[in-house]
Design a protein around this motif. Structure first.
Motif, short mmCIF file in Angstrom:
data_model
loop_
_atom_site.label_atom_id
_atom_site.label_comp_id
_atom_site.label_asym_id
_atom_site.label_seq_id
_atom_site.Cartn_x
_atom_site.Cartn_y
_atom_site.Cartn_z
N PHE A 138 0.83 -1.20 0.00
CA PHE A 138 0.00 0.00 0.00
C PHE A 138 0.86 1.26 0.00
CE2 PHE A 138 -2.54 3.20 2.38
CZ PHE A 138 -3.56 3.34 1.48
N MET A 139 1.96 1.23 0.74
CA MET A 139 2.86 2.37 0.80
C MET A 139 3.50 2.63 -0.57
SD MET A 139 5.98 3.04 3.46
CE MET A 139 7.03 1.79 2.79
N VAL A 140 3.97 1.60 -1.23
CA VAL A 140 4.58 1.76 -2.55
C VAL A 140 3.54 2.22 -3.57
CG1 VAL A 140 5.72 0.50 -4.41
CG2 VAL A 140 6.44 0.14 -2.06
N PHE A 141 2.33 1.70 -3.47
CA PHE A 141 1.25 2.11 -4.36
C PHE A 141 1.00 3.62 -4.24
CE2 PHE A 141 -3.34 2.90 -4.83
CZ PHE A 141 -3.48 2.61 -6.18
N ASN A 142 0.94 4.13 -3.01
CA ASN A 142 0.72 5.56 -2.81
C ASN A 142 1.90 6.38 -3.31
OD1 ASN A 142 -1.89 5.90 -1.67
ND2 ASN A 142 -1.14 4.86 0.15
N LEU A 143 3.09 5.85 -3.20
CA LEU A 143 4.27 6.55 -3.71
C LEU A 143 4.16 6.72 -5.23
CD1 LEU A 143 7.12 7.69 -3.15
CD2 LEU A 143 7.98 5.39 -3.56
N PHE A 144 3.76 5.67 -5.92
CA PHE A 144 3.65 5.77 -7.37
C PHE A 144 2.46 6.64 -7.79
CE2 PHE A 144 6.46 2.04 -7.40
CZ PHE A 144 7.38 2.51 -8.33
N ARG A 145 1.38 6.64 -7.01
CA ARG A 145 0.26 7.54 -7.33
C ARG A 145 0.70 9.00 -7.21
NH1 ARG A 145 -5.27 5.95 -6.78
NH2 ARG A 145 -5.57 8.10 -7.40
N ALA A 146 1.49 9.31 -6.17
CA ALA A 146 1.99 10.67 -6.01
C ALA A 146 2.94 11.03 -7.14
CB ALA A 146 2.68 10.82 -4.66
N MET A 147 3.77 10.08 -7.57
CA MET A 147 4.69 10.34 -8.67
C MET A 147 3.93 10.61 -9.96
SD MET A 147 7.69 7.97 -10.26
CE MET A 147 6.54 6.87 -11.06
N LYS A 148 2.86 9.87 -10.19
CA LYS A 148 2.05 10.06 -11.38
C LYS A 148 1.45 11.46 -11.41
CE LYS A 148 -2.08 8.22 -13.60
NZ LYS A 148 -3.20 7.30 -13.44
N ILE A 149 0.94 11.92 -10.28
CA ILE A 149 0.36 13.26 -10.20
C ILE A 149 1.44 14.32 -10.37
CG2 ILE A 149 -0.79 14.89 -8.66
CD1 ILE A 149 -2.37 12.54 -7.56
N MET A 150 2.62 14.07 -9.79
CA MET A 150 3.71 15.04 -9.90
C MET A 150 4.16 15.19 -11.34
SD MET A 150 7.43 15.01 -8.05
CE MET A 150 8.00 13.60 -8.99
#
Length: 69
Positions: free
Chosen positions: A13-25
């Motif tokens: 879940f932590m890695v998933f949220n990291l990649f979601r933030a990267m996608k938005i960035m």
């Protein structure tokens, strides 16, 4: 065994949220989703994992390695 599965799920879940933030960035500004929301979830997940590990060691559910080298 249940504790290990829970920790692995929280790490995923932590890695998933990291990649979601990267996608938005990388995509740019988006009004509906904020990058800080996903980074905050990642930090909260990290804190929960650390607390679970501390509680598990204190209760004797897991034992730390006596020789770290």
């Amino acid at each position: 065994m249940l504790l290990k599965i829970l920790i692995i799920c929280l790490l995923i879940f932590m890695v998933f949220n990291l990649f979601r933030a990267m996608k938005i960035m990388l995509k740019g500004e988006n009004e509906s989703e904020s990058m800080t929301k996903f980074i905050g979830r990642r930090v909260l997940t990290s804190v929960i994992i650390i607390l679970l590990l501390i509680i598990a060691v204190a209760m004797g559910w897991i034992t730390p390695n006596p020789r770290p080298y």
